[in-house]
Design an enzyme around this catalytic site. Sequence first.
Site, PDB file in Angstrom:
ATOM      1  N   ARG A 189       0.938  -1.208   0.176  1.00 45.58           N
ATOM      2  CA  ARG A 189      -0.099   0.157   0.034  1.00 45.58           C
ATOM      3  C   ARG A 189       1.026   1.231   0.030  1.00 45.58           C
ATOM      4  O   ARG A 189       0.181   2.303   0.199  1.00 45.58           O
ATOM      5  CB  ARG A 189      -1.036   0.142   1.179  1.00 45.58           C
ATOM      6  CG  ARG A 189      -2.084  -0.978   1.128  1.00 45.58           C
ATOM      7  CD  ARG A 189      -2.924  -0.625   0.027  1.00 45.58           C
ATOM      8  NE  ARG A 189      -4.227  -1.454  -0.031  1.00 45.58           N
ATOM      9  CZ  ARG A 189      -4.170  -2.641  -0.966  1.00 45.58           C
ATOM     10  NH1 ARG A 189      -3.282  -3.200  -1.559  1.00 45.58           N
ATOM     11  NH2 ARG A 189      -5.406  -3.412  -0.937  1.00 45.58           N
ATOM     12  N   LEU A 190       1.949   1.184  -0.499  1.00 48.77           N
ATOM     13  CA  LEU A 190       2.845   2.300  -0.599  1.00 48.77           C
ATOM     14  C   LEU A 190       2.833   2.661  -1.974  1.00 48.77           C
ATOM     15  O   LEU A 190       3.881   2.721  -2.525  1.00 48.77           O
ATOM     16  CB  LEU A 190       4.668   1.892   0.077  1.00 48.77           C
ATOM     17  CG  LEU A 190       4.754   1.629   1.246  1.00 48.77           C
ATOM     18  CD1 LEU A 190       6.103   1.423   1.902  1.00 48.77           C
ATOM     19  CD2 LEU A 190       4.101   3.024   2.229  1.00 48.77           C
TER      20      LEU A 190
END
Length: 210
Positions: A189-190
């Site tokens: 989720r970066l």
Amino acid sequence: MNLAALRENYQKGELLETTVHQDPIEQFKIWFQEASNAKVPEPNAMFLSTVGHNNKPAGRIVLLKHVDEAFSFFTNYHSRKGAELAHHAQASITFFWGELERQIRIEGHVHKMSEVLSTEYFHQRPRESQLGAWVSDQSSRVESREYLEQRYAELAKEFEGKEIPKPAHWGGYELIPDYFEFWQGRPSRLHDRIVYEKNGQAWERYRIAP
């Protein structure tokens, strides 16, 4: 169905400040071509968001038909989106290409396209679509499906062998962008999020947190 458990670990690409184009419209065209090459279904489908008189947002999918310095689409001016754009001429459009794990958000000012350009595009549409523009008083209540089909048959007969004129209530809009956000899904989720924001006549480019 456990919705909370539905997730993907995106890992198909990256988006770096050192590789994006300096011009956001050119960067859009690069990504759009890549979406087309990847056979994304209807890559020109975009989610158009508007704001009504009651300050409530509304959204729907429309099709991008041209892009240069503006993003163009066509619709019935009497539709809900037409009425909302007449009231509040700011809007946003969003493209999501899940096959490439990419999203683009674009915000800006919207105005009507010239009658000349709207008419030119209208006559490029399939004849059936031209008739449909006359049949549909878009967003208004209709009594039944049969009413629409009957009206279509009547107009098909009326215009048989004739050029179908563009309805006065139908035409194009152009969104002049002042904000872009390019989103590339990344692991954990970066995600990569690169923003272009208009600053005078120039574009300021920066990264924002995922």
